[in-house]
Design an enzyme around this catalytic site. Structure first.
Site, PDB file in Angstrom:
ATOM      1  CG  ASP A   7      61.930  -5.029  93.779  1.00 43.22           C
ATOM      2  OD1 ASP A   7      62.480  -4.006  93.636  1.00 43.22           O
ATOM      3  OD2 ASP A   7      62.278  -6.130  93.111  1.00 43.22           O
ATOM      4  CB  CYS A  64      61.596  -4.218  90.255  1.00 46.62           C
ATOM      5  SG  CYS A  64      61.800  -4.445  88.590  1.00 46.62           S
ATOM      6  N   GLY A  65      64.690  -3.717  90.073  1.00 41.63           N
ATOM      7  CA  GLY A  65      65.868  -3.517  89.956  1.00 41.63           C
ATOM      8  C   GLY A  65      66.022  -3.291  88.280  1.00 41.63           C
ATOM      9  CB  THR A  66      65.599  -5.009  85.222  1.00 36.37           C
ATOM     10  OG1 THR A  66      64.209  -5.821  85.684  1.00 36.37           O
ATOM     11  CG2 THR A  66      66.657  -5.846  85.485  1.00 36.37           C
ATOM     12  N   GLY A  67      63.069  -3.044  86.220  1.00 39.91           N
ATOM     13  CA  GLY A  67      61.698  -2.607  85.757  1.00 39.91           C
ATOM     14  C   GLY A  67      60.774  -3.714  85.110  1.00 39.91           C
ATOM     15  N   GLY A  69      60.593  -7.136  85.957  1.00 42.67           N
ATOM     16  CA  GLY A  69      59.743  -8.247  86.878  1.00 42.67           C
ATOM     17  C   GLY A  69      58.231  -7.452  87.315  1.00 42.67           C
ATOM     18  CG  HIS A  97      52.523   6.200  68.745  1.00 34.57           C
ATOM     19  ND1 HIS A  97      53.183   5.850  67.679  1.00 34.57           N
ATOM     20  CD2 HIS A  97      52.139   7.444  68.644  1.00 34.57           C
ATOM     21  CE1 HIS A  97      53.314   6.910  66.940  1.00 34.57           C
ATOM     22  NE2 HIS A  97      52.652   8.019  67.444  1.00 34.57           N
ATOM     23  CG  ASN A  98      52.530   2.189  72.747  1.00 32.17           C
ATOM     24  OD1 ASN A  98      53.696   2.672  72.898  1.00 32.17           O
ATOM     25  ND2 ASN A  98      51.983   1.570  71.579  1.00 32.17           N
ATOM     26  NE  ARG A 131      49.059   6.246  62.569  1.00 27.83           N
ATOM     27  CZ  ARG A 131      49.744   7.311  62.757  1.00 27.83           C
ATOM     28  NH1 ARG A 131      48.670   8.410  62.982  1.00 27.83           N
ATOM     29  NH2 ARG A 131      51.105   7.478  63.083  1.00 27.83           N
ATOM     30  CG  HIS A 132      48.316   5.689  67.506  1.00 29.78           C
ATOM     31  ND1 HIS A 132      49.410   5.234  67.026  1.00 29.78           N
ATOM     32  CD2 HIS A 132      48.553   7.336  67.206  1.00 29.78           C
ATOM     33  CE1 HIS A 132      49.943   5.924  66.396  1.00 29.78           C
ATOM     34  NE2 HIS A 132      49.707   6.974  66.237  1.00 29.78           N
ATOM     35  NE  ARG A 135      47.882   0.851  64.148  1.00 29.76           N
ATOM     36  CZ  ARG A 135      48.484   1.879  63.455  1.00 29.76           C
ATOM     37  NH1 ARG A 135      49.379   2.689  63.912  1.00 29.76           N
ATOM     38  NH2 ARG A 135      48.482   1.781  62.042  1.00 29.76           N
TER      39      ARG A 135
HETATM   40  C1  RB5 Z   1      65.375  -8.405  92.464  1.00 29.12           C
HETATM   41  O1  RB5 Z   1      66.858  -8.672  92.810  1.00 29.12           O
HETATM   42  C2  RB5 Z   1      65.373  -7.907  91.172  1.00 29.12           C
HETATM   43  O2  RB5 Z   1      65.182  -9.499  90.560  1.00 29.12           O
HETATM   44  C3  RB5 Z   1      64.051  -7.340  90.868  1.00 29.12           C
HETATM   45  O3  RB5 Z   1      64.243  -5.902  91.333  1.00 29.12           O
HETATM   46  C4  RB5 Z   1      63.854  -7.106  89.368  1.00 29.12           C
HETATM   47  O4  RB5 Z   1      64.820  -6.524  88.866  1.00 29.12           O
HETATM   48  C5  RB5 Z   1      63.111  -8.055  88.711  1.00 29.12           C
HETATM   49  O5  RB5 Z   1      62.810  -8.007  87.576  1.00 29.12           O
END
Ligand code: RB5
Length: 145
Positions: A7, A64-67, A69, A97-98, A131-132, A135
């Site tokens: 995003d 994204c901002g946090t990864g 969303g 493993h995943n 084994r992975h 799962r």
């Molecule tokens: C955008 O402001 C922010 O919410 C988006 O990039 C993300 O971090 C959401 O999980």
């Protein structure tokens, strides 16, 4: 072929990681967004995830901002196992493993150098199977319920 998508918040880090892919001679497809105009991460997470799920791309990188969303969005697509990682150990284990086929990074969480290290670690790691597999197969089976 590596799918990449972000995003607006993830765009600057995506562009840095695209440089890394180019340095490594890896082919990629960018599923947007392409500008810093505010947008909705599910649209881009889904587009890249569908490319991976269909086999059009082998693996995918999301930003994204946090990864969070964009990874939640990708994980709604059947066949996608997207891991959000902020350090290399988890990134490596998400492959070993995943069998994660997508990696999500938070551009507001990790700096460029750390992100490069995380992505390189993830790209170089392979699923251990054994084994992975059982799962991971159990996770896949949940999609049929
Ligand atoms: C955008 O402001 C922010 O919410 C988006 O990039 C993300 O971090 C959401 O999980």
């Amino acid at each position: 072929m590596i799918a990449v998508a972000s995003d607006h918040a993830g765009l600057p880090l995506k562009l840095e990681i695209i440089k890394l892919l180019e340095e490594r001679g890896l082919e990629y497809r960018d599923y947007g967004t392409y500008t810093t105009e505010s947008c909705d991460y599910p649209q881009f997470g889904e587009a890249a995830a569908r490319a991976v799920a269909s086999g059009e791309c082998d693996r995918g990188l999301l930003f994204c901002g946090t990864g969070i969303g964009i990874s939640l969005s990708a994980n709604k697509v059947r066949g996608i196992r997207c891991a959000v990682c902020s350090e290399p150990y988890s990134a490596r284990m998400s492959r070993l493993h995943n069998n994660a086929n997508m990696l999500a990074l938070g551009a507001r969480v990790v700096g460029t150098d750390l992100a490069r290290m995380i992505v390189e670690t993830w790209l170089d790691a392979e699923f251990e199977g054994g084994r992975h597999s059982r799962r991971v197969d159990m996770i896949t089976a949940m999609e049929e319920k």
